[in-house]
Design an enzyme around this catalytic site. Structure first.
Site, PDB file in Angstrom:
ATOM      1  N   GLY A   1      44.572  85.628  31.038  1.00 20.19           N
ATOM      2  CA  GLY A   1      45.535  86.457  30.312  1.00 20.19           C
ATOM      3  C   GLY A   1      45.116  86.670  28.872  1.00 20.19           C
TER       4      GLY A   1
ATOM      5  N   SER B   1      53.321  94.147  22.615  1.00 16.75           N
ATOM      6  CA  SER B   1      54.646  94.718  22.894  1.00 16.75           C
ATOM      7  C   SER B   1      55.597  94.547  21.718  1.00 16.75           C
ATOM      8  CB  SER B   1      55.243  94.075  24.143  1.00 16.75           C
ATOM      9  OG  SER B   1      54.519  94.492  25.270  1.00 16.75           O
TER      10      SER B   1
ATOM     11  N   GLY C   1      51.750  84.800  31.437  1.00 13.61           N
ATOM     12  CA  GLY C   1      52.935  85.511  30.953  1.00 13.61           C
ATOM     13  C   GLY C   1      53.955  85.884  32.008  1.00 13.61           C
TER      14      GLY C   1
ATOM     15  N   ARG D   1      57.448  96.936  28.469  1.00 11.80           N
ATOM     16  CA  ARG D   1      56.503  95.858  28.187  1.00 11.80           C
ATOM     17  C   ARG D   1      55.105  96.365  28.514  1.00 11.80           C
ATOM     18  NH1 ARG D   1      57.523  90.118  27.980  1.00 11.80           N
ATOM     19  NH2 ARG D   1      55.559  89.006  27.920  1.00 11.80           N
TER      20      ARG D   1
ATOM     21  N   ILE E   1      64.981  93.368  23.432  1.00 14.98           N
ATOM     22  CA  ILE E   1      64.169  94.482  23.942  1.00 14.98           C
ATOM     23  C   ILE E   1      65.064  95.700  24.218  1.00 14.98           C
ATOM     24  CG2 ILE E   1      62.669  95.225  25.843  1.00 14.98           C
ATOM     25  CD1 ILE E   1      61.659  92.270  25.917  1.00 14.98           C
TER      26      ILE E   1
ATOM     27  N   TYR F   1      71.705  85.645  21.518  1.00 14.38           N
ATOM     28  CA  TYR F   1      71.036  85.428  20.227  1.00 14.38           C
ATOM     29  C   TYR F   1      72.015  85.096  19.107  1.00 14.38           C
ATOM     30  CZ  TYR F   1      66.997  87.407  22.462  1.00 14.38           C
ATOM     31  OH  TYR F   1      65.957  87.615  23.319  1.00 14.38           O
TER      32      TYR F   1
ATOM     33  N   GLY G   1      65.590  90.879  31.630  1.00 10.64           N
ATOM     34  CA  GLY G   1      64.972  89.576  31.851  1.00 10.64           C
ATOM     35  C   GLY G   1      63.602  89.701  32.488  1.00 10.64           C
TER      36      GLY G   1
ATOM     37  N   ASP H   1      54.794  82.591  27.777  1.00  9.22           N
ATOM     38  CA  ASP H   1      56.095  82.907  28.375  1.00  9.22           C
ATOM     39  C   ASP H   1      56.276  82.307  29.763  1.00  9.22           C
ATOM     40  OD1 ASP H   1      56.520  84.400  26.124  1.00  9.22           O
ATOM     41  OD2 ASP H   1      56.849  86.306  27.149  1.00  9.22           O
TER      42      ASP H   1
ATOM     43  N   ALA I   1      56.199  85.366  21.152  1.00  8.84           N
ATOM     44  CA  ALA I   1      54.788  85.279  20.795  1.00  8.84           C
ATOM     45  C   ALA I   1      54.535  84.072  19.889  1.00  8.84           C
ATOM     46  CB  ALA I   1      54.380  86.563  20.073  1.00  8.84           C
TER      47      ALA I   1
ATOM     48  N   ARG J   1      51.701  81.144  20.584  1.00  7.62           N
ATOM     49  CA  ARG J   1      50.607  80.845  19.645  1.00  7.62           C
ATOM     50  C   ARG J   1      50.613  79.370  19.216  1.00  7.62           C
ATOM     51  NH1 ARG J   1      47.411  85.024  18.024  1.00  7.62           N
ATOM     52  NH2 ARG J   1      48.112  86.951  19.003  1.00  7.62           N
TER      53      ARG J   1
HETATM   54  P1  FAD Z   1      52.073  88.016  28.161  1.00 12.89           P
HETATM   55  O1  FAD Z   1      52.208  88.790  26.902  1.00 12.89           O
HETATM   56  O2  FAD Z   1      53.146  88.106  29.153  1.00 12.89           O
HETATM   57  O3  FAD Z   1      50.724  88.535  28.826  1.00 12.89           O
HETATM   58  C1  FAD Z   1      50.145  87.938  29.936  1.00 12.89           C
HETATM   59  C2  FAD Z   1      48.847  88.636  30.222  1.00 12.89           C
HETATM   60  O4  FAD Z   1      48.206  87.971  31.312  1.00 12.89           O
HETATM   61  C3  FAD Z   1      49.039  90.074  30.646  1.00 12.89           C
HETATM   62  O5  FAD Z   1      48.183  90.886  29.899  1.00 12.89           O
HETATM   63  C4  FAD Z   1      48.683  90.070  32.139  1.00 12.89           C
HETATM   64  O6  FAD Z   1      48.084  91.275  32.563  1.00 12.89           O
HETATM   65  C5  FAD Z   1      47.696  88.925  32.214  1.00 12.89           C
HETATM   66  N1  FAD Z   1      47.652  88.282  33.527  1.00 12.89           N
HETATM   67  C6  FAD Z   1      48.712  87.841  34.259  1.00 12.89           C
HETATM   68  N2  FAD Z   1      48.279  87.257  35.392  1.00 12.89           N
HETATM   69  C7  FAD Z   1      46.936  87.318  35.369  1.00 12.89           C
HETATM   70  C8  FAD Z   1      45.920  86.885  36.261  1.00 12.89           C
HETATM   71  N3  FAD Z   1      46.226  86.248  37.398  1.00 12.89           N
HETATM   72  N4  FAD Z   1      44.625  87.107  35.924  1.00 12.89           N
HETATM   73  C9  FAD Z   1      44.314  87.727  34.754  1.00 12.89           C
HETATM   74  N5  FAD Z   1      45.225  88.172  33.885  1.00 12.89           N
HETATM   75  C10 FAD Z   1      46.521  87.960  34.184  1.00 12.89           C
HETATM   76  N6  FAD Z   1      57.764  87.999  20.514  1.00 12.89           N
HETATM   77  C11 FAD Z   1      57.865  87.661  19.199  1.00 12.89           C
HETATM   78  O7  FAD Z   1      57.585  86.516  18.834  1.00 12.89           O
HETATM   79  N7  FAD Z   1      58.264  88.582  18.280  1.00 12.89           N
HETATM   80  C12 FAD Z   1      58.574  89.871  18.603  1.00 12.89           C
HETATM   81  O8  FAD Z   1      58.922  90.686  17.741  1.00 12.89           O
HETATM   82  C13 FAD Z   1      58.497  90.244  19.979  1.00 12.89           C
HETATM   83  N8  FAD Z   1      58.822  91.498  20.363  1.00 12.89           N
HETATM   84  C14 FAD Z   1      58.690  91.850  21.683  1.00 12.89           C
HETATM   85  C15 FAD Z   1      59.009  93.154  22.051  1.00 12.89           C
HETATM   86  C16 FAD Z   1      58.892  93.548  23.373  1.00 12.89           C
HETATM   87  C17 FAD Z   1      59.249  94.964  23.762  1.00 12.89           C
HETATM   88  C18 FAD Z   1      58.430  92.623  24.348  1.00 12.89           C
HETATM   89  C19 FAD Z   1      58.277  93.033  25.787  1.00 12.89           C
HETATM   90  C20 FAD Z   1      58.117  91.321  23.991  1.00 12.89           C
HETATM   91  C21 FAD Z   1      58.242  90.924  22.648  1.00 12.89           C
HETATM   92  N9  FAD Z   1      57.948  89.608  22.241  1.00 12.89           N
HETATM   93  C22 FAD Z   1      58.067  89.255  20.915  1.00 12.89           C
HETATM   94  C23 FAD Z   1      57.544  88.572  23.225  1.00 12.89           C
HETATM   95  C24 FAD Z   1      56.035  88.454  23.288  1.00 12.89           C
HETATM   96  O9  FAD Z   1      55.465  89.701  23.569  1.00 12.89           O
HETATM   97  C25 FAD Z   1      55.673  87.422  24.345  1.00 12.89           C
HETATM   98  O10 FAD Z   1      56.310  86.213  24.041  1.00 12.89           O
HETATM   99  C26 FAD Z   1      54.176  87.191  24.407  1.00 12.89           C
HETATM  100  O11 FAD Z   1      53.505  88.382  24.703  1.00 12.89           O
HETATM  101  C27 FAD Z   1      53.829  86.118  25.452  1.00 12.89           C
HETATM  102  O12 FAD Z   1      52.452  85.983  25.527  1.00 12.89           O
HETATM  103  P2  FAD Z   1      51.759  85.365  26.803  1.00 12.89           P
HETATM  104  O13 FAD Z   1      50.356  85.038  26.397  1.00 12.89           O
HETATM  105  O14 FAD Z   1      52.591  84.314  27.404  1.00 12.89           O
HETATM  106  O15 FAD Z   1      51.710  86.503  27.924  1.00 12.89           O
END
Ligand code: FAD
Length: 453
Positions: free
Chosen positions: A7, A41, A112, A132, A160, A188, A244, A282, A300, A304
């Site tokens: 990811g 996103s 994620g 997203r 969102i 919230y 959700g 996530d 995010a 991190r």
């Molecule tokens: P994700 O962002 O969910 O990404 C996972 C990635 O893994 C994806 O690209 C997917 O394609 C890839 N993947 C999944 N399975 C596989 C697999 N088997 N093999 C290879 N790749 C795979 N957070 C904040 O802190 N502040 C904000 O202002 C904020 N605003 C947001 C606004 C929106 C509209 C959205 C949707 C989210 C927001 N968030 C915000 C939340 C934040 O985007 C997420 O918490 C964060 O992206 C989580 O990161 P992650 O690495 O867990 O995975």
């Protein structure tokens, strides 16, 4: 040492840069199932509102950034299985359909979540969107520029859904915001805060349908035309569903321990049940400091911090320090109101079975001799605390003025388990251009303690 990351979003990105900066003998590869690497996103609303350079810039990193640091990034490569005995993952090239086995010494999962669609009659109609990732951003932007789309129904009034509502309202669409909860942003903010959010939304012609039971999508010629809730039909040329998420963990079933909802089970060191396999982001439930338990926090910031922790402890035989945990902080503007919230509120404390009390405080930002028209704007604060020992469990700040940075003070107070007394007398600055003789959070904590002023 060969490290494979699954990811390329916040968790994957942070893991890669931390690894490449902190260690010299690491071979780091990120596999990303999607085509576009690391769309952010969090920047989606800014993109929809034309406040960014280009859509392709709304990202955490470009593959070249990691390659320059000595790592590898493969998009269109989905990891489909883990063989813990052989310490290999199966990686499928989604363009040509071929799969290969790839060795790892350490594996970091940051796969994620995906938006959860409502399983309602009419779910397969066209123009039911989610919010997203890159592809939905493209579609949402096209819908925004499409004059045939006038009525938009947003389902789900979390942050969102609120971002979608604001962006489409600003684009001139008539937006209806529906939620099964009785007020927007209910998880919230406390009701004393959300009543101002409701007013703000309504003053921008957003129609609110709170506390409704959504039963179906209605359509014509294959396209959605309305959302039905409690027998009322809300006209919709477009529906944006923000109700959700579900973790992207189907591929781990039977190998990695998951909970009933599909979240990856991790120990206090963010290790899964498999040796040398860690999970962040996530798709896990990190330790929540004020709740004193593990629970999902889809942010995010959380991903991190988890990545940083995992990388720091990756090569210890026995991890020495558990992950400190997070409080979960977010901020948002709702038209002219800006708020930041952290930790628990009355609703989330109750859900987590934590004994809590919430105090609401309302004031003006600056001394009384500054008229409102010169920037002395109303400010609102909630502080959620343990009624027995006064430990601060969370809180929120809101104003038309940008007081969101004060939310970070509350976040620090929550994560360091400070008390109301600590906050009531903390030594904060005073300057009448910015605040009062006693600063906003001093006053809010004093109010919670019942101190007369
Ligand atoms: P994700 O962002 O969910 O990404 C996972 C990635 O893994 C994806 O690209 C997917 O394609 C890839 N993947 C999944 N399975 C596989 C697999 N088997 N093999 C290879 N790749 C795979 N957070 C904040 O802190 N502040 C904000 O202002 C904020 N605003 C947001 C606004 C929106 C509209 C959205 C949707 C989210 C927001 N968030 C915000 C939340 C934040 O985007 C997420 O918490 C964060 O992206 C989580 O990161 P992650 O690495 O867990 O995975």
């Amino acid at each position: 040492t060969k490290i494979v990351i699954v990811g390329a979003s916040h968790g994957g990105h942070e893991s890669a840069i931390e690894l490449l900066q902190k260690y010299s003998n690491v071979d780091v590869t990120i596999y990303e199932a999607g085509d576009f690497v690391s769309f952010m996103s969090c920047g989606m609303e800014l993109f929809l509102e034309d406040q960014v350079t280009t859509q392709d810039d709304v990202r955490n990193f470009k593959p070249e950034d990691i390659i320059k640091m000595g790592g590898n990034v493969y998009n269109n490569h989905e990891v489909t299985a883990i063989d813990a005995d052989k310490k290999q993952v199966t990686v499928k090239n989604t363009i040509n359909g071929t799969s290969e086995a790839v060795d790892y010494d350490k594996l970091i999962l940051s796969s994620g979540v995906t938006p959860r669609s409502l399983n309602l009659p009419g779910n397969d109609l066209e123009n039911i969107y989610e919010m997203r990732g890159y592809d939905w951003a493209t579609k949402l932007k096209a819908a925004m520029n499409n004059d045939a789309i006038q009525n938009v129904v947003v389902i789900g009034s979390g942050y969102i859904g609120i971002e979608a509502t604001e962006a489409f309202t600003k684009a001139g669409k008539q937006v209806t915001l529906l939620d099964s909860m009785d007020r927007p942003l209910a998880t919230y903010l406390d009701p004393e805060m959300t009543k101002y959010i409701e007013k703000e939304l309504e003053s921008h012609q957003v129609k609110l349908g709170m506390g409704v039971n959504i039963t179906s999508y209605l359509g014509e010629n294959g396209k959605v035309t309305a959302v039905e809730a409690d027998g009322t039909q809300f006209p919709a040329d477009l529906v944006i569903c923000a109700t959700g998420v579900i973790p992207n963990t189907d591929w781990l079933k039977g190998t990695v321990n998951l909970d009933q909802r599909g979240f990856i089970e991790t120990d206090p060191y963010l290790r899964t049940n498999l040796p040398d396999v860690y999970a962040i982001g996530d798709a896990i439930k990190p330790y929540n400091i004020p709740a004193n338990q593990q629970m999902p926090i889809a942010l995010a910031t959380t991903a991190r911090r988890e990545a940083q922790y995992v990388v720091d402890h990756l090569f210890e035989n026995q991890a020495s320090v558990p992950f400190a945990g997070v409080v979960g902080s977010s901020a948002l503007s709702v038209f002219d109101l800006k708020f930041a919230a952290t930790g628990l509120n009355s609703m989330t404390a109750k859900r987590a079975n934590v004994s809590a009390q919430t105090d609401f405080y309302q004031d003006y930002l600056r001394p009384a001799y500054v008229p409102v028209k010169n920037g002395n704007l109303p400010v609102y604060v909630t502080i959620t605390y343990n009624p027995l020992n006064h430990q601060i469990l969370g809180g929120s700040v809101m104003s038309p003025y940008d007081v969101t940075a004060q939310g970070n003070v509350l976040a620090l107070a929550t994560s360091k388990k400070l008390t109301l007394e600590d906050l009531a007398s903390a030594d904060f600055f005073f300057q009448p251009g910015f605040d009062r003789q006693w600063s906003l959070l001093n006053l809010a904590a004093q109010n919670a303690l019942g101190w007369e002023r």
